[in-house]
Motif scaffolding. Structure first.
Motif, PDB file in Angstrom:
ATOM      1  N   ALA A   1       0.825  -1.209   0.000  1.00  0.00           N
ATOM      2  CA  ALA A   1       0.000   0.000   0.000  1.00  0.00           C
ATOM      3  C   ALA A   1       0.859   1.258   0.000  1.00  0.00           C
ATOM      4  CB  ALA A   1      -0.933  -0.001   1.213  1.00  0.00           C
ATOM      5  N   ASP A   2       0.229   2.350  -0.417  1.00  0.00           N
ATOM      6  CA  ASP A   2       0.841   3.681  -0.359  1.00  0.00           C
ATOM      7  C   ASP A   2      -0.163   4.610   0.320  1.00  0.00           C
ATOM      8  OD1 ASP A   2       2.655   5.731  -0.765  1.00  0.00           O
ATOM      9  OD2 ASP A   2       1.708   6.323  -2.654  1.00  0.00           O
ATOM     10  N   VAL A   3       0.325   5.543   1.096  1.00  0.00           N
ATOM     11  CA  VAL A   3      -0.548   6.473   1.814  1.00  0.00           C
ATOM     12  C   VAL A   3      -0.177   7.898   1.418  1.00  0.00           C
ATOM     13  CG1 VAL A   3      -1.314   7.306   4.064  1.00  0.00           C
ATOM     14  CG2 VAL A   3      -0.791   4.874   3.752  1.00  0.00           C
TER      15      VAL A   3
ATOM     16  N   LEU B   1       1.730  -5.678 -12.263  1.00  0.00           N
ATOM     17  CA  LEU B   1       0.641  -5.199 -11.420  1.00  0.00           C
ATOM     18  C   LEU B   1      -0.566  -6.096 -11.649  1.00  0.00           C
ATOM     19  CD1 LEU B   1      -0.598  -3.064  -9.509  1.00  0.00           C
ATOM     20  CD2 LEU B   1      -1.210  -1.759 -11.561  1.00  0.00           C
ATOM     21  N   ALA B   2      -1.020  -6.804 -10.601  1.00  0.00           N
ATOM     22  CA  ALA B   2      -2.148  -7.716 -10.730  1.00  0.00           C
ATOM     23  C   ALA B   2      -3.480  -7.018 -10.446  1.00  0.00           C
ATOM     24  CB  ALA B   2      -1.986  -8.911  -9.793  1.00  0.00           C
ATOM     25  N   ALA B   3      -3.495  -6.080  -9.500  1.00  0.00           N
ATOM     26  CA  ALA B   3      -4.736  -5.374  -9.159  1.00  0.00           C
ATOM     27  C   ALA B   3      -4.391  -4.140  -8.327  1.00  0.00           C
ATOM     28  CB  ALA B   3      -5.687  -6.289  -8.381  1.00  0.00           C
ATOM     29  N   GLU B   4      -5.282  -3.146  -8.367  1.00  0.00           N
ATOM     30  CA  GLU B   4      -5.079  -1.951  -7.551  1.00  0.00           C
ATOM     31  C   GLU B   4      -6.431  -1.320  -7.204  1.00  0.00           C
ATOM     32  OE1 GLU B   4      -3.359   1.510  -9.448  1.00  0.00           O
ATOM     33  OE2 GLU B   4      -3.726   0.624 -11.419  1.00  0.00           O
ATOM     34  N   THR B   5      -6.475  -0.636  -6.083  1.00  0.00           N
ATOM     35  CA  THR B   5      -7.649   0.100  -5.664  1.00  0.00           C
ATOM     36  C   THR B   5      -7.210   1.170  -4.675  1.00  0.00           C
ATOM     37  OG1 THR B   5      -9.937  -0.129  -4.862  1.00  0.00           O
ATOM     38  CG2 THR B   5      -8.242  -1.344  -3.665  1.00  0.00           C
TER      39      THR B   5
ATOM     40  N   GLU C   1      -5.540   9.288   1.227  1.00  0.00           N
ATOM     41  CA  GLU C   1      -5.868   8.350   0.146  1.00  0.00           C
ATOM     42  C   GLU C   1      -4.924   7.160   0.306  1.00  0.00           C
ATOM     43  OE1 GLU C   1      -6.949   8.574  -4.492  1.00  0.00           O
ATOM     44  OE2 GLU C   1      -4.898   9.189  -4.021  1.00  0.00           O
ATOM     45  N   VAL C   2      -5.488   6.000   0.644  1.00  0.00           N
ATOM     46  CA  VAL C   2      -4.700   4.785   0.826  1.00  0.00           C
ATOM     47  C   VAL C   2      -4.858   3.929  -0.434  1.00  0.00           C
ATOM     48  CG1 VAL C   2      -4.300   2.741   2.242  1.00  0.00           C
ATOM     49  CG2 VAL C   2      -5.080   4.880   3.309  1.00  0.00           C
ATOM     50  N   SER C   3      -3.802   3.814  -1.199  1.00  0.00           N
ATOM     51  CA  SER C   3      -3.819   3.005  -2.422  1.00  0.00           C
ATOM     52  C   SER C   3      -3.229   1.634  -2.111  1.00  0.00           C
ATOM     53  CB  SER C   3      -3.003   3.689  -3.522  1.00  0.00           C
ATOM     54  OG  SER C   3      -3.553   4.965  -3.825  1.00  0.00           O
ATOM     55  N   VAL C   4      -3.920   0.583  -2.551  1.00  0.00           N
ATOM     56  CA  VAL C   4      -3.509  -0.794  -2.272  1.00  0.00           C
ATOM     57  C   VAL C   4      -3.255  -1.506  -3.594  1.00  0.00           C
ATOM     58  CG1 VAL C   4      -4.097  -2.935  -1.074  1.00  0.00           C
ATOM     59  CG2 VAL C   4      -4.916  -0.752  -0.186  1.00  0.00           C
TER      60      VAL C   4
ATOM     61  N   VAL D   1     -13.439  -4.199  -1.589  1.00  0.00           N
ATOM     62  CA  VAL D   1     -12.223  -4.964  -1.291  1.00  0.00           C
ATOM     63  C   VAL D   1     -12.333  -6.374  -1.864  1.00  0.00           C
ATOM     64  CG1 VAL D   1     -10.816  -5.957   0.545  1.00  0.00           C
ATOM     65  CG2 VAL D   1     -11.693  -3.631   0.774  1.00  0.00           C
ATOM     66  N   ARG D   2     -13.524  -6.970  -1.755  1.00  0.00           N
ATOM     67  CA  ARG D   2     -13.712  -8.320  -2.285  1.00  0.00           C
ATOM     68  C   ARG D   2     -13.484  -8.351  -3.794  1.00  0.00           C
ATOM     69  NH1 ARG D   2     -18.483  -8.961  -0.522  1.00  0.00           N
ATOM     70  NH2 ARG D   2     -17.766  -9.500   1.572  1.00  0.00           N
ATOM     71  N   ARG D   3     -14.005  -7.352  -4.507  1.00  0.00           N
ATOM     72  CA  ARG D   3     -13.783  -7.291  -5.961  1.00  0.00           C
ATOM     73  C   ARG D   3     -12.309  -7.120  -6.278  1.00  0.00           C
ATOM     74  NH1 ARG D   3     -18.630  -4.233  -5.770  1.00  0.00           N
ATOM     75  NH2 ARG D   3     -17.413  -2.298  -5.673  1.00  0.00           N
ATOM     76  N   PHE D   4     -11.647  -6.273  -5.525  1.00  0.00           N
ATOM     77  CA  PHE D   4     -10.207  -6.055  -5.717  1.00  0.00           C
ATOM     78  C   PHE D   4      -9.418  -7.344  -5.522  1.00  0.00           C
ATOM     79  CE2 PHE D   4      -6.360  -5.224  -3.046  1.00  0.00           C
ATOM     80  CZ  PHE D   4      -5.511  -4.816  -4.064  1.00  0.00           C
ATOM     81  N   MET D   5      -9.700  -8.069  -4.452  1.00  0.00           N
ATOM     82  CA  MET D   5      -8.977  -9.304  -4.181  1.00  0.00           C
ATOM     83  C   MET D   5      -9.343 -10.398  -5.181  1.00  0.00           C
ATOM     84  SD  MET D   5      -7.001  -8.425  -1.750  1.00  0.00           S
ATOM     85  CE  MET D   5      -6.301  -9.967  -1.177  1.00  0.00           C
TER      86      MET D   5
END
Length: 301
Positions: free
Chosen positions: A70-72, A105-109, A92-95, A138-142
């Motif tokens: 993550a990035d904050v 990059l597999a996924a991001e949100t 803004e917390v980017s995961v 979060v479920r969609r992201f994972m």
């Protein structure tokens, strides 16, 4: 034999890859970069959130090339004019789920979060703690990450198997098994991975057995039968060399007198128990193969 080999494999893999016990294991490693400039309490809170996202959304292991990180970024920060002053922070917390080795990059949100507290650090921590790891977002992201990871492994299984065998050929058995253990079991190609894991594990047992037998032979030449027995007990019943070790034990028994046999009674009993276990494992394996053949024939007819 197969059953014992898999018990041994599970114990060994557990030291290389942390498993939660789910059959559909997908390996991912939650981590926060050292370069992220946030307070230590906020770092701990963020690490906890990433672990929760992983575990609560069905990821069964930590390890492998994929990381959840993550990035904050501070969007806004204000101090109220009240007494005492209150700190209002907008973050803004980017995961991300990324493969660091291949820059994939597999996924991001991202999550906009806000909090108010009597100190800036506490406000940041509280804002991060507002992230709910079980929301539909979060479920969609994972789920997106899971699909990308499965696609990644499905396309690379031959290369992973070849890499693991190369490690095993250099004697790096634990590393080889750890690499294979990251492959999700739900893939159609997984039986190829399971077969290679069994082969490498037996290869590891055989190397240990070979060293133990050579040591035992040296001890026998010196009539150090107690030392020879200690070496032979290190030969696992699943090893291809267990019969040779058993034969050496029989030779020791025929070469010693009653007093020496009495001294070695405990070791001889342990070896006999291992021999009986080996016979049972062989019978179980024969029965398993017979059932597989019968099942195959019933499908054919």
């Amino acid at each position: 034999m197969i059953k014992r080999i898999w018990f041994g494999l599970l114990a060994l893999i557990a030291s290389c890859v942390m498993v939660t016990g789910q059959d559909n294991m997908i390996a991912i490693y939650p981590m926060v970069s050292d370069a992220l400039d946030i307070p230590s309490e906020a770092r701990a809170a963020l690490e906890q959130k990433l672990r929760q996202m992983s575990v609560q959304n069905g990821f069964g292991a930590t390890g492998g090339p994929f990381v959840l990180t993550a990035d904050v970024r501070t969007v806004d920060k204000q101090v109220t004019a009240t007494a005492p002053a209150q700190y209002v922070v907008d973050l803004e917390v980017s995961v991300y789920v990324v493969n660091l080795q291949e820059q994939m990059l597999a996924a991001e949100t991202s999550f906009p979060v806000r909090s108010i507290e009597n100190s800036e650090n506490r406000a940041v921590v509280r804002a991060i703690n507002r992230i709910n790891p079980k929301t539909p977002e979060v479920r969609r992201f994972m789920d997106t990450a899971r699909e990308q990871i499965l696609t990644y492994y499905a396309a690379r299984i031959p290369a992973i198997v070849a890499s693991a065998q190369s490690l095993a050929d250099r004697g790096e058995y634990d590393s080889a098994l750890a690499e294979l253990a990251t492959v999700p079991q739900s893939l159609d190609e997984y039986p190829m991975v399971a077969e290679k894991m069994t082969a490498i594990y037996v290869q590891k047992l055989n190397r240990t057995a070979s060293s133990a037998i050579q040591e035992a032979k040296s001890r026998i030449a010196l009539r150090d039968y107690e030392g020879a027995m200690a070496s032979l007990l290190a030969v696992d019943p699943s090893s291809d060399m267990f019969e040779e070790a058993s034969a050496m034990v029989d030779n020791i028994k025929s070469s010693i007198d009653a007093e020496e046999e009495r001294k070695l009674q405990a070791e001889l009993a342990q070896m006999e128990a291992q021999r009986e276990l080996s016979i049972k494992m062989h019978d179980d394996e024969v029965m398993l193969k017979k059932m597989q053949i019968e099942a195959y024939e019933s499908v054919e007819t």
